[in-house]
Design a protein around this motif. Structure first.
Motif, PDB file in Angstrom:
ATOM      1  N   ALA A  31      30.306  32.673  39.607  1.00 47.56           N
ATOM      2  CA  ALA A  31      30.230  32.938  40.859  1.00 47.56           C
ATOM      3  C   ALA A  31      28.975  32.442  41.678  1.00 47.56           C
ATOM      4  CB  ALA A  31      30.342  34.543  41.207  1.00 47.56           C
ATOM      5  N   ILE A  33      27.098  33.043  45.146  1.00 48.96           N
ATOM      6  CA  ILE A  33      27.184  34.145  46.138  1.00 48.96           C
ATOM      7  C   ILE A  33      25.567  33.615  47.394  1.00 48.96           C
ATOM      8  CG2 ILE A  33      28.474  35.837  45.125  1.00 48.96           C
ATOM      9  CD1 ILE A  33      25.909  37.426  45.188  1.00 48.96           C
ATOM     10  N   GLU A  83      38.203  26.213  51.366  1.00 47.29           N
ATOM     11  CA  GLU A  83      38.020  26.958  52.559  1.00 47.29           C
ATOM     12  C   GLU A  83      39.147  26.911  53.517  1.00 47.29           C
ATOM     13  OE1 GLU A  83      35.027  29.145  55.553  1.00 47.29           O
ATOM     14  OE2 GLU A  83      34.276  27.867  54.374  1.00 47.29           O
ATOM     15  N   GLU A 158      35.477  30.559  49.083  1.00 45.21           N
ATOM     16  CA  GLU A 158      35.894  31.585  49.634  1.00 45.21           C
ATOM     17  C   GLU A 158      37.538  32.275  49.835  1.00 45.21           C
ATOM     18  OE1 GLU A 158      33.677  33.240  51.023  1.00 45.21           O
ATOM     19  OE2 GLU A 158      31.852  32.356  51.752  1.00 45.21           O
ATOM     20  N   SER A 160      38.857  34.850  49.320  1.00 44.53           N
ATOM     21  CA  SER A 160      39.529  36.032  49.788  1.00 44.53           C
ATOM     22  C   SER A 160      39.104  36.288  51.582  1.00 44.53           C
ATOM     23  CB  SER A 160      38.513  37.389  49.314  1.00 44.53           C
ATOM     24  OG  SER A 160      37.216  37.305  50.051  1.00 44.53           O
ATOM     25  N   VAL A 168      43.698  40.237  48.389  1.00 46.15           N
ATOM     26  CA  VAL A 168      42.676  39.667  47.754  1.00 46.15           C
ATOM     27  C   VAL A 168      42.831  40.306  46.238  1.00 46.15           C
ATOM     28  CG1 VAL A 168      40.237  40.146  47.470  1.00 46.15           C
ATOM     29  CG2 VAL A 168      41.156  39.780  49.744  1.00 46.15           C
ATOM     30  N   PHE A 172      42.796  37.804  43.051  1.00 47.53           N
ATOM     31  CA  PHE A 172      41.770  37.857  41.769  1.00 47.53           C
ATOM     32  C   PHE A 172      42.178  38.227  40.548  1.00 47.53           C
ATOM     33  CE2 PHE A 172      38.756  36.837  45.184  1.00 47.53           C
ATOM     34  CZ  PHE A 172      37.594  36.578  44.577  1.00 47.53           C
ATOM     35  N   LEU A 187      33.272  29.809  41.563  1.00 47.47           N
ATOM     36  CA  LEU A 187      33.909  30.569  42.623  1.00 47.47           C
ATOM     37  C   LEU A 187      32.723  30.744  43.686  1.00 47.47           C
ATOM     38  CD1 LEU A 187      35.925  32.601  43.944  1.00 47.47           C
ATOM     39  CD2 LEU A 187      34.848  34.630  42.515  1.00 47.47           C
ATOM     40  N   GLU A 189      32.288  32.934  47.093  1.00 48.12           N
ATOM     41  CA  GLU A 189      32.935  34.326  47.501  1.00 48.12           C
ATOM     42  C   GLU A 189      32.156  35.168  48.441  1.00 48.12           C
ATOM     43  OE1 GLU A 189      35.333  36.972  48.683  1.00 48.12           O
ATOM     44  OE2 GLU A 189      36.005  35.321  47.578  1.00 48.12           O
ATOM     45  N   GLN A 190      32.504  35.391  49.579  1.00 48.97           N
ATOM     46  CA  GLN A 190      31.773  36.166  50.687  1.00 48.97           C
ATOM     47  C   GLN A 190      31.553  37.632  50.053  1.00 48.97           C
ATOM     48  OE1 GLN A 190      33.758  36.673  54.262  1.00 48.97           O
ATOM     49  NE2 GLN A 190      35.648  36.977  53.383  1.00 48.97           N
ATOM     50  N   ASN A 191      32.608  38.036  49.547  1.00 52.46           N
ATOM     51  CA  ASN A 191      32.574  39.462  49.056  1.00 52.46           C
ATOM     52  C   ASN A 191      31.730  39.517  47.690  1.00 52.46           C
ATOM     53  OD1 ASN A 191      33.158  41.828  47.690  1.00 52.46           O
ATOM     54  ND2 ASN A 191      35.205  42.168  48.838  1.00 52.46           N
ATOM     55  N   ALA A 195      32.812  39.479  43.670  1.00 55.82           N
ATOM     56  CA  ALA A 195      32.516  38.047  42.905  1.00 55.82           C
ATOM     57  C   ALA A 195      31.768  38.630  41.471  1.00 55.82           C
ATOM     58  CB  ALA A 195      31.703  37.378  43.684  1.00 55.82           C
TER      59      ALA A 195
END
Length: 237
Positions: A31, A33, A83, A158, A160, A168, A172, A187, A189-191, A195
């Protein structure tokens, strides 16, 4: 499997990536981020052959990615789910999936029944125009289309974004299943919480630089990561 070292990318004299280095091992979920504008999408687009690099190295299973055309990178097995999904709205679900086979280059892409088993709604709506699907269904379609190209590493930007929590979770769960089946995943991922829960290793990108990296579970408990990306225990995530 994927090794990036000293990668530098600039737009109009502004450096978007500065000496970025990371390694994604075969069979893992890695991940990436960081805040908006940190350079995460730029990194994926550079690896996918869409954005040129000015310096550094990026190799995928021993092949130099830098300077390789995007279609050759996809045919080598590095396939991106962009995205915003970018499904082809006027085509049906089935036609979008079949287009994904173009990238397989004889590697024997996933059969439709595998994609349908992963996302049953795509079987139910196989003759529906892609543009009429919900955002969550379009995300499933974008992932399914990538799978039809027989990726060696699936790169998601992104996934999600803009989706309801229940969707979501479904997306996942599908990614975790694919990983258990042996697929390597990179990956963005904003979350951050999700992530780090999903990945084995992770890196944090800020202002074009990797500022932290390591085992995802360890990063999830690092006080700096908690403060900046996950929120304190009393704060909503």
């Amino acid at each position: 499997m994927l090794d990036v070292s000293g990668l530098n990318v600039s737009y109009s004299g502004i450096r978007a990536l500065q000496d970025v280095s990371l390694t994604v091992g075969q069979g893992e979920i890695f991940a990436l981020i960081g805040p908006n504008g940190a350079g995460k999408s730029t990194l994926l687009n550079t690896l996918s052959g869409i954005v040129p690099a000015q310096a550094g190295q990026a190799t995928f299973e021993g092949q130099n990615l830098l300077g390789m055309p995007a279609h050759r990178i996809a045919r080598a097995g590095l396939i991106q789910v962009p995205e915003g999904r970018q499904v082809i709205a006027p085509l049906t679900v089935r036609e979008n999936l079949e287009l994904g086979r173009i990238a397989s280059s004889g590697r024997g892409g996933s059969e439709l029944d595998h994609v349908h088993d992963l996302f049953p709604v795509l079987a139910e709506r196989r003759n529906q125009l892609a543009g009429s699907l919900s955002g969550g269904q379009q995300q499933m379609l974008a992932i399914g289309r990538a799978l039809m190209g027989a990726p060696r590493i699936l790169v998601l930007d992104e996934p999600s974004l803009g989706l309801a929590p229940v969707i979501v979770r479904e997306v996942f769960d599908a990614l975790l299943r694919l990983n258990r089946e042996g697929l390597t995943i990179l990956l963005i991922e904003q979350n951050a919480k999700l992530a780090l829960e999903t990945a084995r290793h992770a890196a944090i990108l800020e202002q074009g630089r990797v500022v932290m990296r390591g085992v995802a579970a360890d990063l999830a408990h690092d006080p700096l990561v908690v403060d900046h990306y996950l929120g304190r225990a009393e704060d909503p995530v």
